[in-house]
Design a protein around this motif. Sequence first.
Motif, PDB file in Angstrom:
ATOM      1  N   LEU A   1      -2.914   0.281  -6.833  1.00  0.00           N
ATOM      2  CA  LEU A   1      -1.999  -0.718  -6.285  1.00  0.00           C
ATOM      3  C   LEU A   1      -1.273  -0.212  -5.049  1.00  0.00           C
ATOM      4  N   ARG A   2      -0.990   1.072  -5.015  1.00  0.00           N
ATOM      5  CA  ARG A   2      -0.304   1.635  -3.842  1.00  0.00           C
ATOM      6  C   ARG A   2      -1.237   1.650  -2.636  1.00  0.00           C
ATOM      7  N   GLU A   3      -2.515   1.973  -2.866  1.00  0.00           N
ATOM      8  CA  GLU A   3      -3.471   2.029  -1.766  1.00  0.00           C
ATOM      9  C   GLU A   3      -3.973   0.654  -1.363  1.00  0.00           C
ATOM     10  N   ASP A   4      -4.096  -0.246  -2.331  1.00  0.00           N
ATOM     11  CA  ASP A   4      -4.614  -1.600  -2.067  1.00  0.00           C
ATOM     12  C   ASP A   4      -3.789  -2.604  -2.859  1.00  0.00           C
ATOM     13  N   PRO A   5      -2.641  -3.011  -2.323  1.00  0.00           N
ATOM     14  CA  PRO A   5      -1.748  -3.898  -3.081  1.00  0.00           C
ATOM     15  C   PRO A   5      -2.384  -5.238  -3.443  1.00  0.00           C
ATOM     16  N   TRP A   6      -3.410  -5.649  -2.702  1.00  0.00           N
ATOM     17  CA  TRP A   6      -4.024  -6.954  -2.994  1.00  0.00           C
ATOM     18  C   TRP A   6      -4.890  -6.933  -4.252  1.00  0.00           C
TER      19      TRP A   6
ATOM     20  N   ALA B   1       2.279  -6.890  -1.019  1.00  0.00           N
ATOM     21  CA  ALA B   1       1.677  -5.981  -0.044  1.00  0.00           C
ATOM     22  C   ALA B   1       2.641  -5.681   1.093  1.00  0.00           C
ATOM     23  N   ARG B   2       3.404  -6.661   1.544  1.00  0.00           N
ATOM     24  CA  ARG B   2       4.344  -6.422   2.636  1.00  0.00           C
ATOM     25  C   ARG B   2       5.407  -5.390   2.250  1.00  0.00           C
ATOM     26  N   LYS B   3       5.851  -5.466   1.003  1.00  0.00           N
ATOM     27  CA  LYS B   3       6.880  -4.521   0.574  1.00  0.00           C
ATOM     28  C   LYS B   3       6.312  -3.124   0.331  1.00  0.00           C
ATOM     29  N   VAL B   4       5.050  -3.054  -0.112  1.00  0.00           N
ATOM     30  CA  VAL B   4       4.447  -1.745  -0.381  1.00  0.00           C
ATOM     31  C   VAL B   4       3.992  -1.069   0.902  1.00  0.00           C
ATOM     32  N   LEU B   5       3.387  -1.846   1.824  1.00  0.00           N
ATOM     33  CA  LEU B   5       2.784  -1.268   3.020  1.00  0.00           C
ATOM     34  C   LEU B   5       3.659  -1.394   4.252  1.00  0.00           C
ATOM     35  N   GLY B   6       4.635  -2.300   4.214  1.00  0.00           N
ATOM     36  CA  GLY B   6       5.489  -2.492   5.380  1.00  0.00           C
ATOM     37  C   GLY B   6       4.702  -3.028   6.553  1.00  0.00           C
ATOM     38  N   ALA B   7       4.912  -2.412   7.724  1.00  0.00           N
ATOM     39  CA  ALA B   7       4.244  -2.889   8.940  1.00  0.00           C
ATOM     40  C   ALA B   7       2.764  -2.546   8.961  1.00  0.00           C
TER      41      ALA B   7
ATOM     42  N   PRO C   1      -2.590 -10.134   8.295  1.00  0.00           N
ATOM     43  CA  PRO C   1      -3.461 -11.154   7.684  1.00  0.00           C
ATOM     44  C   PRO C   1      -4.935 -10.798   7.708  1.00  0.00           C
ATOM     45  N   ASP C   2      -5.362  -9.929   8.643  1.00  0.00           N
ATOM     46  CA  ASP C   2      -6.778  -9.562   8.735  1.00  0.00           C
ATOM     47  C   ASP C   2      -7.063  -8.178   8.169  1.00  0.00           C
ATOM     48  N   ASP C   3      -6.118  -7.637   7.418  1.00  0.00           N
ATOM     49  CA  ASP C   3      -6.360  -6.362   6.734  1.00  0.00           C
ATOM     50  C   ASP C   3      -7.599  -6.515   5.858  1.00  0.00           C
ATOM     51  N   GLU C   4      -8.539  -5.602   6.014  1.00  0.00           N
ATOM     52  CA  GLU C   4      -9.807  -5.730   5.289  1.00  0.00           C
ATOM     53  C   GLU C   4      -9.615  -5.710   3.777  1.00  0.00           C
ATOM     54  N   ARG C   5      -8.579  -4.988   3.316  1.00  0.00           N
ATOM     55  CA  ARG C   5      -8.304  -4.999   1.883  1.00  0.00           C
ATOM     56  C   ARG C   5      -7.898  -6.403   1.435  1.00  0.00           C
ATOM     57  N   ARG C   6      -7.124  -7.069   2.278  1.00  0.00           N
ATOM     58  CA  ARG C   6      -6.687  -8.436   1.946  1.00  0.00           C
ATOM     59  C   ARG C   6      -7.858  -9.412   1.959  1.00  0.00           C
ATOM     60  N   THR C   7      -8.674  -9.350   3.012  1.00  0.00           N
ATOM     61  CA  THR C   7      -9.761 -10.328   3.121  1.00  0.00           C
ATOM     62  C   THR C   7     -10.794 -10.144   2.018  1.00  0.00           C
TER      63      THR C   7
ATOM     64  N   ALA D   1     -16.796  -8.239   3.005  1.00  0.00           N
ATOM     65  CA  ALA D   1     -16.830  -8.408   1.548  1.00  0.00           C
ATOM     66  C   ALA D   1     -18.227  -8.132   1.009  1.00  0.00           C
ATOM     67  N   ILE D   2     -19.247  -8.529   1.774  1.00  0.00           N
ATOM     68  CA  ILE D   2     -20.623  -8.258   1.352  1.00  0.00           C
ATOM     69  C   ILE D   2     -20.901  -6.757   1.380  1.00  0.00           C
TER      70      ILE D   2
END
Length: 738
Positions: A198-203, A220-226, A230-236, A279-280
């Motif tokens: 969760l710390r490395e990939d909050p999504w 994720a904003r609170k864990v990773l900050g700046a 929106p295009d973070d690969e972990r998020r997508t 993702a693929i």
Amino acid sequence: MTALPRGESPGPPATDEDGAAAVPDEPATAPGAGEDAGVAEVAEADADAESTADETPAPAEAGTDETPAPSEAEAELAAQRELRERIEKRKAGKEGPIDAGAKLSGTAADLLAAVRAVESGAKPATAFFDSPAPAPARRAAPVPQPVRDRAPEPAPAPRAGSPEAVTAAASVLSAGGAPAALAEPAAALLGDRAAEVLREDPWQLLALPGVGPEQADGFARKVLGAGCGPDDERRTAALTGWLLERAALQGHTALDADQVRTALAGRGVSDADAAVQHAIAEGVVLVFQDGPEGEEPAEETGGTAGDEASGEPAEPVRVLLGLDRYALAEESLADGLARLVNACEKDADWSRAASSAPSPSAAELIRAAGAHGLVAHTGGEAARAEAAALIAAARGLSLRALGAAHSVDGRQRLAARTGAPDAAVTLSGLLSGAEGPGRDEEGALAVDLLVVLDAPQLDVETGAMLVESLADGARLVLSGDPGVLGSAGAGQVFADVLAARACPRIVSRTPDAGPIGELVSGIGVGELHQVEAPGKEVVIVPVRDAGEAVHRTVQLVADSVPRAIGVPSGDTQVITVGHGGSAGTRALNEALKQRLNPGPGRFGGFDPGDRVAHVPAPGRTVPGVVVSADADGLHLDCAGTPVVVPQERVAASVRHAWALSAHQAAGMRWPAVVVVLPGDAARGLSRAWVYTAFGRGERHLSVVHGVDQALPRAVAEAPAQERTTRLRTLLEGSPQER
């Protein structure tokens, strides 16, 4: 088409004046923009996995390995693990990757490039990502054995993470503004490294039930900050998997790639094409071409295929994205069905049995089953007698024949028709080993002929487990009514088998009897007939609003139906469109409890005598009655079987059941049924819904009608778009003996 008539209720009123499935792509606040969304409390999970998206079904629970006699759910999970191992071994033994659109161009070709390069060995996986995700550990599972004369069965508790993992996860969640209640499910899902993950990939929080993209973005904003956007690969990647998981709740095993890209764009992703390709490459999703194996798309059109010689217009070629669990299940199911078709051998003289069948349709079914390893049988309630006749005929030939129904009620009705209690089981009980003859030394079910009733309720994962459990030479008959609502799980196995023409189809010519049968038969072809009901078999009760609908429903169940029809309240089932709303199952159950079994609800909201629905796993609804409660949990009587639900599982797996949704009621019937259609239910109506709900009553049907012309419109409209699946394509490309 004539409208259903307004009729009189079985008894006088209390007073003269009284009562799709596309993936959502709504815009959402992207990380780094606006206020922090935070993490909301986990919403209550829907136990019946409705195809509507307003509520989410509870996840399957995993039992522990320490109990000496595994419960039904535990044994079922063990069998599922064994199935996954078989599927993976089978896929590993295949000569090459799936041929999926080699001549696609543009975006579609880009989507395929990454996964094809890795599959073919042209490029290592490290060419697309830094380090591969570790494969989940798989444990060998013993073959489930029959369990006889069991003690009251405890409902399985969720798999728990270690206390240390829970504590560490809680610390990370608190730092991100997430509720501590998510720590245990996070540790159970993500393992001992949950906090680190969760710390490395909050999504990864999106994988937990009840958490949506807005909540995961806020975390994720609170864990990773700046460090996030929106295009973070972990998020997508997490969003892509979440979209497909959400689609699975609506019955889809795959989605069109364009649909996924559109949904990602609606979630603030600026480059949806790149997000899908990532993702693929990460293995979050698999990519497929929707078309028969070997069909080549036209090169110049880059996504269409047609017959140049005939001049027919080219058909678009779709690129589908899917999760591996459903892809593996569909491929295993297709392989298994083809194996049954090709392995069938003549083992008895079926002609004599067919000649003594009770009806021409039964004789036709017996002949087909004798000559083929896979048969599809379609028909309504009366057609169940033909399935029973087939089972009896096979047993007369000294074959091990068995019928499996979706529900306990269906099992009991089948046993009554065959006259042999040991000839009928529930499908879940058969696969878990809790019912039926058990398995042979090879791990296959000890049956020569298996008839699966209520086949539309069969999802792809259960279907894959079923065919993997049948030995070569066994016969499988899928029997059911194609007009009813589909399975709670992903897929449409029965519909795909029928559409692919993968086997002979026997259509019952035996109509359902009585006014209710006549009414439901008309609905099946899109007509809402006026039917003669001299014995008040069908009654329409018009209402003006939801409040009046609840009032009249309670009056019907408690007074009118018992007095005028002779069916007691305990044998009358209420069915409504959804769980929420002013006349949904929650509101109706509250009103019916107050009238029929008032009490303080001192046992987690329940009292002895309450009618309840126990949901041991998503999509499985077992009606029961509360008996008592103690330190062990809530004691239920489920159709004569004692069940104990631990206190911590009551809220998630037990709910009141005087009123059910049509999805929950599928596969069951009651002497009397009251279908409630308040004005706000109009959008939830479809021909399949009306067909299913109206067909649950045996002797009497009351319709509390407040939707005006929405009811005949829903019946007249063509059935809703089919679920997106790959099974039909796989079956059409399978080599089969015809």
